[in-house]
Design a protein around this motif. Structure first.
Motif, short mmCIF file in Angstrom:
data_model
loop_
_atom_site.label_atom_id
_atom_site.label_comp_id
_atom_site.label_asym_id
_atom_site.label_seq_id
_atom_site.Cartn_x
_atom_site.Cartn_y
_atom_site.Cartn_z
N VAL A 1 9.45 -12.71 -2.71
CA VAL A 1 9.69 -14.15 -2.87
C VAL A 1 9.68 -14.41 -4.38
O VAL A 1 8.66 -14.28 -5.03
CB VAL A 1 8.60 -14.99 -2.17
N PHE A 2 10.85 -14.70 -4.93
CA PHE A 2 10.94 -14.75 -6.38
C PHE A 2 11.17 -16.16 -6.94
O PHE A 2 11.13 -16.37 -8.15
CB PHE A 2 12.04 -13.80 -6.89
N ARG B 1 16.36 -17.71 3.72
CA ARG B 1 15.52 -17.88 4.92
C ARG B 1 14.78 -16.58 5.20
O ARG B 1 15.21 -15.51 4.77
CB ARG B 1 16.37 -18.27 6.13
N PRO B 2 13.67 -16.65 5.96
CA PRO B 2 13.00 -15.41 6.35
C PRO B 2 13.80 -14.69 7.43
O PRO B 2 14.73 -15.25 8.03
CB PRO B 2 11.65 -15.91 6.89
N LEU B 3 13.42 -13.45 7.71
CA LEU B 3 14.05 -12.71 8.79
C LEU B 3 13.69 -13.34 10.13
O LEU B 3 12.57 -13.81 10.33
CB LEU B 3 13.59 -11.25 8.80
N PHE C 1 12.96 -30.94 1.95
CA PHE C 1 13.85 -29.78 2.10
C PHE C 1 13.64 -28.77 0.98
O PHE C 1 14.56 -28.50 0.19
CB PHE C 1 15.32 -30.23 2.13
N GLN C 2 12.48 -28.20 0.87
CA GLN C 2 12.27 -27.14 -0.10
C GLN C 2 11.78 -25.88 0.60
O GLN C 2 11.18 -25.96 1.67
CB GLN C 2 11.31 -27.56 -1.22
N ARG C 3 12.05 -24.73 -0.01
CA ARG C 3 11.80 -23.46 0.67
C ARG C 3 11.74 -22.32 -0.34
O ARG C 3 12.27 -22.43 -1.45
CB ARG C 3 12.94 -23.19 1.64
N PRO C 4 11.13 -21.22 0.05
CA PRO C 4 11.14 -20.03 -0.81
C PRO C 4 12.48 -19.31 -0.72
O PRO C 4 13.20 -19.42 0.28
CB PRO C 4 10.01 -19.17 -0.24
#
Length: 286
Positions: free
Chosen positions: A106-107, A85-87, A245-248
């Motif tokens: 972001v890899f 998750r992001p900060l 439900f996808q995310r970096p």
């Protein structure tokens, strides 16, 4: 005497040089990475392959959740935090208050899979119904299937980035009856052994788990009852960002550690690193 003095100065210079080199070498080649359980298996594999290329590096990796990794950065106990998750705004302010500069990487792209026992007669579910299950409004599988069993929810602790991600995507508070597990492996084991169980894990993790497909079923997700159900293991759905439900996946690196972390990051971005990322069931961000 002059020659002896020169020799002594030379010896002292060499000694100090070797001492500084050894000290810097140990510091520069030692990396601590903590955080997301979603990323931990991939991180270990990447580190192993990188260390085989450059054995001088010493990389210590542990999971515990995205929140733990970020806290470890704040406390000076890690160089890299793996995070799904992001900060948060609060965390960003905490780093500013401490004067800690970060680099954000972001890899990869990940998808969260929802799994049930292989014998449960359910193949797909819509987002609204899933939310009702996870917040405890639907409590028995008989409301959705021919199976009469009370639903057991296998989730993550609040420090988990995946926990936070699912909660925000569904705009819910989890049921107080939900079991809080420490990682993907524990959730999978729980659902494997529980015919009434449902849980969520990193799609990359479940794809990499050799026996998972024989023991659990990955539900297809649809945003509404009229939408097409999508699987987190379908590359086309992920590439077109059609899976709900996808995310970096993130890596936060302390700026002062960047010089020693950069070789590892370069390896992650190399053809061999990308191949490993994809082999773990994740998707490459170009």
């Amino acid at each position: 005497m002059e020659r002896g003095l020169v020799n002594w100065i030379l010896f002292l210079s060499v000694f100090l040089g070797l001492t500084l080199f050894t000290s810097c070498g140990n510091r520069d080649n030692s990396i601590k990475m903590k955080g997301s359980d979603t990323e931990v298996n991939l991180a270990v594999n990447l580190a192993e392959k990188f260390a085989a290329i450059d054995p001088a590096f010493n990389i210590a990796i542990s999971g515990g959740g995205s929140g733990l990794g970020i806290t470890s950065l704040l406390n000076g106990q890690a160089d890299i935090a793996n995070s799904s998750r992001p900060l948060s705004e609060e965390e960003i302010q905490q780093f500013k208050n401490k004067g800690i500069a970060l680099r954000t990487i972001v890899f990869a792209e990940d998808a969260t899979a929802f799994v049930v026992h292989r014998d449960l007669p359910l193949e797909e579910i819509d987002v609204l119904t899933l939310g009702k299950i996870l917040k405890g409004e639907i409590r028995n599988w008989s409301e959705l299937t021919t199976t009469h069993l009370p639903i057991n929810i296998y989730g993550r602790q609040s420090s988990s980035g995946t926990h936070s991600f699912v909660k925000k995507k569904l705009n819910i508070e989890f049921s107080t009856a939900a079991k809080e597990m420490t990682g993907n492996a524990q959730i999978l084991e729980g659902v494997k052994a529980d015919k009434s169980g449902i849980g969520y894990v990193g799609a990359g993790y479940v794809a990499h788990e050799a026996n998972a497909n024989q023991s659990v079923k990955i539900l297809k997700i649809k945003e509404s009852e009229t939408e097409i159900a999508r699987s987190p293991t379908d590359p086309e759905s992920i590439n077109h960002r059609l899976y709900f439900f996808q995310r970096p996946l993130y890596q936060f690196v302390i700026e002062k550690s960047w010089h020693k972390v950069k070789p590892l990051v370069d390896f992650e971005r190399s053809p061999q690193g990308k191949q490993l990322i994809e082999a773990h069931g994740y998707y490459i961000i170009e």
